[in-house]
Motif scaffolding. Structure first.
Motif, PDB file in Angstrom:
ATOM      1  N   PHE C  20       0.837  -1.210   0.000  1.00  0.00           N
ATOM      2  CA  PHE C  20       0.000   0.000   0.000  1.00  0.00           C
ATOM      3  C   PHE C  20       0.869   1.256   0.000  1.00  0.00           C
ATOM      4  N   CYS C  21       1.839   1.297   0.937  1.00  0.00           N
ATOM      5  CA  CYS C  21       2.684   2.496   1.053  1.00  0.00           C
ATOM      6  C   CYS C  21       3.507   2.691  -0.228  1.00  0.00           C
ATOM      7  N   VAL C  24       1.120   3.884  -2.985  1.00  0.00           N
ATOM      8  CA  VAL C  24       0.742   5.297  -2.891  1.00  0.00           C
ATOM      9  C   VAL C  24       1.909   6.174  -3.358  1.00  0.00           C
ATOM     10  N   GLY C  28       0.442   6.025  -6.830  1.00  0.00           N
ATOM     11  CA  GLY C  28      -0.838   6.444  -6.243  1.00  0.00           C
ATOM     12  C   GLY C  28      -1.607   7.443  -7.089  1.00  0.00           C
ATOM     13  N   VAL C  46      -4.943   5.526  -5.740  1.00  0.00           N
ATOM     14  CA  VAL C  46      -5.012   5.719  -4.296  1.00  0.00           C
ATOM     15  C   VAL C  46      -6.426   5.455  -3.778  1.00  0.00           C
ATOM     16  N   PRO C  50      -6.498   1.110  -0.711  1.00  0.00           N
ATOM     17  CA  PRO C  50      -6.813   0.704   0.676  1.00  0.00           C
ATOM     18  C   PRO C  50      -7.504  -0.649   0.772  1.00  0.00           C
ATOM     19  N   THR C  91       0.536   4.168   8.548  1.00  0.00           N
ATOM     20  CA  THR C  91       0.220   4.854   7.282  1.00  0.00           C
ATOM     21  C   THR C  91       0.397   6.366   7.433  1.00  0.00           C
ATOM     22  N   TRP C 107      -1.065  11.575   0.053  1.00  0.00           N
ATOM     23  CA  TRP C 107      -0.982  10.791   1.289  1.00  0.00           C
ATOM     24  C   TRP C 107      -2.148  11.110   2.216  1.00  0.00           C
ATOM     25  N   ALA C 110      -4.841   9.156   0.966  1.00  0.00           N
ATOM     26  CA  ALA C 110      -4.622   7.719   1.208  1.00  0.00           C
ATOM     27  C   ALA C 110      -4.986   7.362   2.646  1.00  0.00           C
ATOM     28  N   ASN C 113      -8.811   7.647   3.112  1.00  0.00           N
ATOM     29  CA  ASN C 113      -9.526   6.527   2.488  1.00  0.00           C
ATOM     30  C   ASN C 113      -9.309   5.222   3.245  1.00  0.00           C
TER      31      ASN C 113
END
Lengths: 420, 249, 194
Positions: C20-21, C24, C28, C46, C50, C91, C107, C110, C113
């Motif tokens: 995920f990180c 993004v 993202g 993005v 999630p 996150t 971010w 992100a 969400n």
């Protein structure tokens, strides 16, 4: 398993009405296809295909997951394992098929002539892609933890199919089959090569999933077989996909055009034949208005949705009256510069000036209004005024030379590609 | 210490197609070893799940002395005292046999090191010492039963409930199980649901018969045996007594 | 606790977090043309990333053995919520460290969400078993992406996930969903799916 039990125990039965509403709503709410014929209909379906893939893959994963949890797969059923799995995958596949059928019906209802330019290839690819993701969903159900299988199958199919279009390199979208959703305008047809780019991988994924699900040999040999199937398909599809352009289309066969010549030649595609007399009448009127300027209209007007350098292509819609037809044809006379390699904006300036000139001459727009409409700078405005102050024949000659220069400008695409 | 349930109502699928299992069931278990009998579907496993507080009754109370699992503050203390071996335990991903048994102890609030130390003796008691390092998902059905029993034994509960502990065990393993249960019964109250009624007179002090969502019989093993004629073996008499109770409905 | 971490496959949550990180940060802002009703059809990645974390999280909250863990004396609900909190904090911290300039807004979005989608998950997990909750959560997110706009392009209330980072109501909605999800998880339950 009895068919009734198969259906009533699967979520698919309850999903069918929801999917019917969803498929119908989505198809009718999306932007209508650029072309009213069958390629336009199937392109609409291909654009909405993720909504069929999602329930199909998720339901297949769910149902196979149930079968796996029940422990039936570990027992030694007298029936062939693949046959049992195929039965359990059927409701999921039917969910997807049902959604595609609803979307196809909705898209056909929206199209004026849904069977025009009938081409089964896009539909075959869409169904192959749907089947492949359904089987991949089934494989996910057989091997992933039940809690993650259905969402993984849903997200995987939905995002990978659509996501391929996010990549700059167009070959990925050709490979996943997404490119079928970008077809076509009235004067284009899907490139026949596209089927070699999109079908092999769908079939290979389906075969790979079947191999993984089957009990033929050890797991690793089946896995190896699956990899080999995908690799072979890749070897066929990659070269085909690499040779295709950003939007994989070819020009429609000119022999299909219906043409009529009065002062100038006007050609339309068969589905717009009813509006040909109006188009000819409008073209005559424009030709007579341009006669003092001696503008070269020898190429004639031709129905088409895209600007093609060197041709006057005009759009026709079913609801066109004389006024709209005239506006469409005047637009056709505005040359494009988007294909030109134009670091100095020289071609853009030329395009803007010739567009403004055509508007002043044909659309009863004053030079000041044209300058406002096209945001001409002071230099461009004075260039327009200079041009308009010259004798009519010189103005026409300037317009012809500008149009020729824009058609021949160095830039993107070969001459053949520009014609597509 | 009093252990049981009072006026309990419980249904599966409370919203759709409700299947009511208990409608105001009360039962209090006596100290010692209790045999829980009942036909399939009588609600024995559900009763144990309720008594273990793995499921909560819609109405009514489960209690162990003054402790009520429905009261949040008392829940942990209740669960520390009450152990339950369900019919089948699932293999925990990534854990070997000893870790899974120790994990069961940890879940019952044992400190980590105590749980780890207590795991091996429990595993030895059920005869899985050789497999202690094997991934728990690699066990056979019978080994899984024994793993479940070890998980129940590890935290030395004051009341231990076992649901069909002898199912899937071979005759020798059943004999070992009897010895283990006899040893465990010396320091904990046992409630055992089983269809294995051989030597029940020597193994159990009390009998509870559950059928149709209600308690048909509760009393000493001797009283239970009295329900049948005195002729025949213990096993045959137990079967006759049981039949007479269940067929009453 | 290591046994609990192992049995819940928390490594999969960590892996999902890493993807995920990285997703993004690297892609993202890229868009995918998911079929969307309305004007805009390009959905930034993005918006759907999630889902990865939420699916892994719900999967990890599903006990390997409901009977054994259902009768546990340890506060497993609190541990589950601790994992949720850790995911959100990691996150947010990743966003603070990696997100600078134009990335900061990405971010913010992100994190918002992710919080909202986890909220959905917790609410659904309260009502349904893990398998159903996970599937429904995925469907809810994908449908709110696709049916989040009116044909003239206006965003509808349930499509908070599509809004830009500065959208205050969406942030409130996401936080509200998270708070509701946490409350639903903590609230005593009379019935457990078995």
């Amino acid at each position: 398993m009895r068919a009734k039990t198969l259906w009533t125990s699967s979520p698919s039965l309850y999903l069918l009405p929801i999917l019917a509403l969803l498929g119908w709503y989505l198809t009718t709410a999306l932007e209508p296809p650029g072309f009213d014929g069958f390629p336009g209909v199937t392109s609409h379906v291909a654009a909405s295909l993720p909504f069929a893939i999602l329930p199909a893959a998720a339901t297949a994963a769910w149902d196979i997951g149930r079968l796996r949890q029940s422990g039936l797969l570990r027992t030694a059923p007298a029936r062939n394992r693949l046959r049992v799995l195929a039965q359990m995958t059927l409701p999921g596949w039917a969910c997807g098929l049902w959604t595609v059928a609803v979307m196809l019906t909705a898209a056909m209802r929206m199209a004026d002539d849904p069977f025009d330019s009938f081409n089964l290839a896009p539909l075959v690819v869409s169904l192959a892609v749907l089947s492949a993701w359904t089987l991949v969903g089934a494989a996910a159900g057989a091997y992933l933890p039940p809690v993650a299988a259905a969402p993984a199958a849903a997200i995987g199919g939905y995002v990978l199919y659509s996501g391929s279009a996010a990549l700059t390199d167009p070959k990925w979208r050709h490979l996943t089959g997404y490119s079928w959703s970008e077809c076509c305008t009235v004067d284009q047809q899907p490139d026949p090569t596209l089927i070699w780019a999109s079908l092999p991988l769908a079939l290979a994924f389906a075969l790979a999933a079947i191999l993984v699900l089957s009990d033929l040999g050890r797991f690793w040999t089946r896995g190896l077989g699956a990899v080999a199937a995908v690799a072979t398909a890749g070897a066929i599809a990659f070269p085909a996909a690499s040779g295709l352009g950003y939007i994989p289309v070819v020009a429609r066969d000119d022999d299909d055009l219906t043409c009529e010549t009065s002062r100038v030649e006007v050609c339309v595609w068969p589905e717009s034949r009813e509006l040909l007399p109006l188009a000819v009448q409008t073209a005559d009127q424009i030709a007579s208005e341009l006669e003092p300027y001696e503008v070269d209209l020898s190429n004639g007007f031709r129905q088409g949705n895209r600007a093609v350098p060197g041709q006057w292509r005009f759009v026709i819609r079913e609801d066109f009256n004389a006024d709209l037809m005239r506006k469409s044809m005047i637009s056709a006379l505005q040359p494009s510069s988007t294909h030109c390699d134009d670091p100095q904006d020289r071609f853009y300036a030329m395009q803007i000036l010739s567009t403004a000139w055509i508007q002043v001459v044909l659309a009863e727009v004053t030079p000041d209004e044209a300058a406002d409409d096209f945001r001409l700078g002071p230099d461009q405005k004075s260039a327009l005024e200079d041009l308009l102050s010259q004798p009519a024949a010189d103005q026409g000659a300037w317009f012809d030379s500008a149009a020729a220069e824009l058609a021949e400008c160095p830039g993107t695409g070969s001459a053949e590609e520009r014609q597509r | 210490m009093e252990f049981g349930m009072r006026d309990c109502r419980f249904s599966y699928r409370p919203l759709f197609r409700e299947h009511r299992v208990f409608d105001g069931l009360s039962v209090q278990f006596d100290t010692g070893r209790t045999l829980l009998l009942g036909p399939n579907g009588a609600g024995k496993s559900t009763m144990m799940a309720l008594l273990a507080s793995a499921v909560m009754p819609k109405e009514g109370q489960v209690y162990f002395g003054e402790l009520r699992p429905s009261r949040r503050r008392e829940q942990a203390a209740f669960r520390r005292n009450v152990g339950w071996v369900p019919q089948r335990v699932n293999a925990m991903p990534g854990l070997n046999v000893r870790e899974q048994v120790a994990y069961a102890g940890w879940l019952k609030d044992m400190p980590k090191h105590d749980a780890w130390d207590a795991a091996m003796p429990a595993i030895e008691k059920v005869g899985l010492a050789d497999l202690a390092e094997r991934p728990s998902k690699a066990l056979s059905g019978g080994q899984n039963r024994r793993l479940g029993i070890a998980m129940g034994l590890v935290h030395r509960a004051k009341v231990l409930m076992l649901d069909e502990p002898s199912a899937g065990l071979d005759p020798l393993q059943r004999e070992d199980l009897r010895v283990t249960l006899a040893q465990t019964g010396e320091h904990a109250d046992l409630i055992v649901s089983t269809h294995d009624t051989d030597d029940m007179g020597s193994q159990y002090d009390h009998v509870v018969v559950l059928a149709g969502g209600s308690v048909r019989f509760q009393g000493t093993t001797k009283d239970f045996m009295e329900l049948a004629e005195r002729d025949g073996s213990d096993s045959a008499r137990a079967a006759a007594a049981y039949r007479s109770l269940v067929q009453e409905s | 606790m290591i046994w609990w971490v192992k049995s819940r496959r928390l490594w999969s949550v960590a892996a999902a977090m890493a993807v995920f990180c990285a997703g993004v940060e690297l892609v993202g802002s890229r868009t995918i043309p998911l079929p969307v009703v309305g004007a805009a059809s390009a959905i930034p990645l993005v918006t759907v990333l999630p889902l990865l974390v939420a699916v892994a999280l719900i999967s990890s909250m599903e006990p390997a053995d409901k009977n054994v863990e259902g009768a546990a004396a340890r506060p497993l609900t609190a541990l589950n919520l601790a994992v949720v909190a850790t995911v959100l904090v990691v996150t947010a911290v990743s966003g603070a460290v990696l997100g600078d300039g134009a990335d900061a807004e990405l971010w913010d979005r992100a994190v918002r969400n992710l919080a909202g989608v986890i909220g959905y998950s917790l609410i659904l997990l309260r009502i349904f078993a893990g398998r159903t909750a996970n599937t429904l959560m995925t469907v809810v997110v994908l449908l709110s992406v696709s049916f989040g706009r009116t044909p003239d392009g206006r965003l509808l209330p349930w499509s908070w996930i599509n809004t830009e980072s500065g959208h205050v109501w969406s942030a409130y909605l996401a936080l509200g969903l998270l708070a509701t999800g946490v409350a639903a998880t903590i609230a005593p339950r009379r019935f457990r799916p078995t």
